[in-house]
Design a protein around this motif. Sequence first.
Motif, short mmCIF file in Angstrom:
data_model
loop_
_atom_site.label_atom_id
_atom_site.label_comp_id
_atom_site.label_asym_id
_atom_site.label_seq_id
_atom_site.Cartn_x
_atom_site.Cartn_y
_atom_site.Cartn_z
N LEU A 1 0.64 -1.09 0.13
CA LEU A 1 0.06 0.13 -0.08
C LEU A 1 0.97 1.33 0.08
N SER B 1 -4.44 -5.45 11.00
CA SER B 1 -5.74 -5.04 10.57
C SER B 1 -6.51 -3.95 11.42
N LEU C 1 -13.87 4.37 -1.76
CA LEU C 1 -12.84 4.41 -0.90
C LEU C 1 -13.22 5.52 0.38
N GLY D 1 -11.08 0.88 3.00
CA GLY D 1 -11.57 0.18 1.95
C GLY D 1 -13.04 -0.11 1.81
N ARG E 1 -12.00 -2.08 6.24
CA ARG E 1 -10.67 -2.01 6.67
C ARG E 1 -9.85 -0.93 6.44
N ARG F 1 -6.91 0.58 4.84
CA ARG F 1 -5.65 0.45 3.76
C ARG F 1 -4.28 1.12 3.94
N THR F 2 -4.79 2.29 4.42
CA THR F 2 -3.37 3.48 4.53
C THR F 2 -3.68 4.34 5.78
N GLN G 1 -4.51 4.19 -3.90
CA GLN G 1 -5.26 2.99 -3.36
C GLN G 1 -6.72 2.83 -4.55
#
Length: 225
Positions: free
Chosen positions: A51, A64, A88, A196, A200, A202-203, A221
Motif C-alpha cells: 500500500l 488489521s 474509498l 476500503g 478495513r 488500507r493506509t 488506492q
Amino acid sequence: MQRLLRILVLVLILGLGALWGVAWFGRQPGEPLGDAFMRQVAALTGQEAPLPSAGGVQLPQGASLGGPFTLVNQEGRTVTQADFGGGLLVAYFGFTFCPDVCPTELGAISAAMDLLSPAQAARVTPVLFTIDPERDTPEALKAYVANFHPRMVGLTGTPEQVAETARRFRVYYAKVTRPEMSEYLMDHSSFIYLIGPDGRVRTLLRPQTSPENIAAAIRGQLAGM
C-alpha cells in the motif's frame, strides 16, 4: 566464474534501470516514483503491491484496523460501510466543537479531494466520524461538514456505537474539562484513514499530511480497487 558474475550483475543493473524507466513513464498523476516502481515489481512477480504510504504509517504485515460499522449519518439515516457503494473512504475521527486540529485536517482532506479528477473524486467519500456523540447530533454534523466539501459525510451514533467504532480503528479519545472552560473539549488521536469497501484501513496517514500527499495516497488506492 568472475566473468559470469560480472555478466549477471550487469544484467541485474540493466534490468533494474529498465524497471525504473517503466515506473517513471507509467506512474499515475501524483504517484510517488517509489510506489510506481514497487507496483511494477509486484506486477512482474505476481505479488500484491504494498500500500502506498505517501508519508503515512505503513501497517505491519498481517495487521488489521477497522472493520464493519453501523452508525447514523448527518441525515439521520442508519448506515454501514456497505452504503458507500464500494468506494474509498477518507476518514477522520474528530468533533464539531474542535477549535483547531479537526478543521485543519478536514480542510486538508477537502483540498485533496479538489486535486482529484472528477472520475476519481466520484469514487471517494470524505467522512468525519465523531468521537463526541453527546453534542454531535445529525443536525450538528450536517451544518458542520457543509463547511468543508459537498461530498463530506458526518457519522455519529449512540455512545456505545461510537466507542465500538473507535475501538475497531484504535482511536484514542477522552473528554477534557477544566474549571476555566465553559464547554468541555475532546482529546483524541489525529490520523487520516483510507478505508476500503470492507471497512478495513488500507493506509494510515500522519497528522498534517499535505493535501498533495493525501491525494497521491488516494490515487494509489483507487488504482488497486
